[in-house]
Motif scaffolding. Structure first.
Motif, PDB file in Angstrom:
ATOM      1  N   ILE A 165       1.297   4.347  -2.855  1.00  0.00           N
ATOM      2  CA  ILE A 165       1.104   5.770  -2.537  1.00  0.00           C
ATOM      3  C   ILE A 165       2.328   6.578  -2.954  1.00  0.00           C
ATOM      4  CG2 ILE A 165       0.887   7.415  -0.619  1.00  0.00           C
ATOM      5  CD1 ILE A 165      -0.763   5.242   0.863  1.00  0.00           C
ATOM      6  N   ALA A 167      -0.971   5.002  10.846  1.00  0.00           N
ATOM      7  CA  ALA A 167      -2.415   4.775  10.962  1.00  0.00           C
ATOM      8  C   ALA A 167      -3.256   5.788  10.180  1.00  0.00           C
ATOM      9  CB  ALA A 167      -2.827   4.800  12.421  1.00  0.00           C
ATOM     10  N   SER A 168      -2.607   6.766   9.548  1.00  0.00           N
ATOM     11  CA  SER A 168      -3.352   7.740   8.755  1.00  0.00           C
ATOM     12  C   SER A 168      -3.994   7.053   7.543  1.00  0.00           C
ATOM     13  CB  SER A 168      -2.413   8.829   8.235  1.00  0.00           C
ATOM     14  OG  SER A 168      -1.636   9.355   9.272  1.00  0.00           O
ATOM     15  N   THR A 169      -4.998   7.703   6.964  1.00  0.00           N
ATOM     16  CA  THR A 169      -5.610   7.150   5.757  1.00  0.00           C
ATOM     17  C   THR A 169      -4.651   7.366   4.582  1.00  0.00           C
ATOM     18  OG1 THR A 169      -6.637   9.225   5.096  1.00  0.00           O
ATOM     19  CG2 THR A 169      -7.893   7.818   6.610  1.00  0.00           C
ATOM     20  N   PRO A 170      -4.820   6.626   3.468  1.00  0.00           N
ATOM     21  CA  PRO A 170      -3.931   6.816   2.320  1.00  0.00           C
ATOM     22  C   PRO A 170      -3.901   8.266   1.830  1.00  0.00           C
ATOM     23  CG  PRO A 170      -5.168   4.796   2.039  1.00  0.00           C
ATOM     24  CD  PRO A 170      -5.717   5.471   3.276  1.00  0.00           C
ATOM     25  N   GLY A 171      -5.063   8.930   1.840  1.00  0.00           N
ATOM     26  CA  GLY A 171      -5.121  10.315   1.374  1.00  0.00           C
ATOM     27  C   GLY A 171      -4.348  11.264   2.282  1.00  0.00           C
ATOM     28  N   LEU A 195       0.825  -1.208   0.000  1.00  0.00           N
ATOM     29  CA  LEU A 195       0.000   0.000   0.000  1.00  0.00           C
ATOM     30  C   LEU A 195       0.865   1.267   0.000  1.00  0.00           C
ATOM     31  CD1 LEU A 195      -2.802   1.272   0.168  1.00  0.00           C
ATOM     32  CD2 LEU A 195      -2.809   0.854   2.621  1.00  0.00           C
ATOM     33  N   ILE A 196       1.868   1.301   0.846  1.00  0.00           N
ATOM     34  CA  ILE A 196       2.719   2.498   0.927  1.00  0.00           C
ATOM     35  C   ILE A 196       3.520   2.670  -0.366  1.00  0.00           C
ATOM     36  CG2 ILE A 196       4.657   3.567   2.165  1.00  0.00           C
ATOM     37  CD1 ILE A 196       3.577   2.170   4.732  1.00  0.00           C
TER      38      ILE A 196
END
Lengths: 146, 126
Positions: free
Chosen positions: A27, A115-119, A23-24
């Motif tokens: 992003i 823990a932040s959202t992807p946005g 995921l990271i």
């Protein structure tokens, strides 16, 4: 500044968990960066000596060699001239103050919460990269979601 | 304050935060099934490691899988699993420091196994 002055950043992501690594990576790629991944501290130390990077995103709590120790070793390698000095951003799921102090003591420049959202995460990283690397080619918010 | 979609009337987090899940789907696009399968496969391993650490009486062996599960669950919108993991992680960190004993996490171990099964079912039934 012309486009010829700009360059794409290469970012090393050190993260043991596959889900978060995938995921990271996505992003960071969407910000226009080339991403190099390492699954633990040992692999990160080997790869950093082989592939020049502009920035390291370092997970802190990993099995084996943790992110704090890996960062210390990278800083020491840079001190010996084995690699260039590279800014390191700590990635952590912990908001404990002691964790932040340890990260800074290990030579890491910033601490980002996983823990932040992807946005939220993308926006925070974009702001930081834009500040640290004003000549870098970064994708605009519109380009990131395309 | 968590988003409305992450709350319910009993203040227990919802099983899945569909808003967060859609955000991940939007970022990953055609790679979403891949990242979801990683999450489900690896979460099963982390839950197993938590159980094994508990059975072996090793609180320190529970900390890292609980921590990693907490982070990935939050990112994947698995809010109840995230909640269980963060409580478990905080509790075992205190036990490692010498406050409390491992027996007190027995109900949490049982709960995290149940919540993981429910989470997996919720993802795969969509």
């Amino acid at each position: 500044m012309t486009n010829a002055d700009k360059k794409a950043l290469t970012v090393m992501l050190v993260e043991d968990d596959r889900t978060q690594r995938t995921l990271i990576s996505e992003i960071v790629s969407r910000l226009g960066c080339t991403v190099v991944t390492a699954v633990d501290g040992k692999e990160a130390l080997i790869r950093i000596a082989q592939e020049p990077c502009d920035l390291v995103l370092m997970d802190i709590e990993m099995p084996g060699m943790d992110g704090t120790k890996t960062a210390r070793m990278m800083t020491a390698m840079a001190g010996r001239g084995e690699i260039s000095a590279i800014p390191i951003i700590a990635l952590t799921g912990s908001s404990r103050n002691l964790m932040r102090e340890n990260c800074r003591a290990a030579g890491m420049e910033e601490v980002m919460m996983k823990a932040s959202t992807p946005g939220e995460w993308s926006a925070a990283l974009y702001e930081l990269l834009n500040r640290w690397f004003p000549k870098a080619t970064l994708a605009t918010p519109h380009e990131r979601t395309a | 304050m968590p988003p409305l979609s992450a709350q319910n009337t009993t203040h227990e987090p919802v099983l899945l935060d569909h808003g967060a899940l859609e955000e991940v789907r939007g970022v990953m696009k055609d790679k979403f099934p891949e990242v979801l399968s990683y999450f489900l496969e690896d979460s099963a391993v982390y839950v197993q490691q938590i159980v094994e650490g508990f059975v072996a009486g090793k609180a320190e062996a529970v900390v890292l899988p609980a921590h990693t599960l907490k982070s990935s669950a939050k990112q994947m919108g698995a809010m109840r699993l995230w909640d269980c993991s963060q409580i478990l992680e905080a509790t075992v960190r205190e036990i490692v420091k010498g406050t409390g004993d491992l027996g007190q996490i027995a109900p949490m171990i049982s709960q995290i196994q149940t919540v993981f099964q429910e989470t997996r079912n919720a993802y795969t039934s969509k």
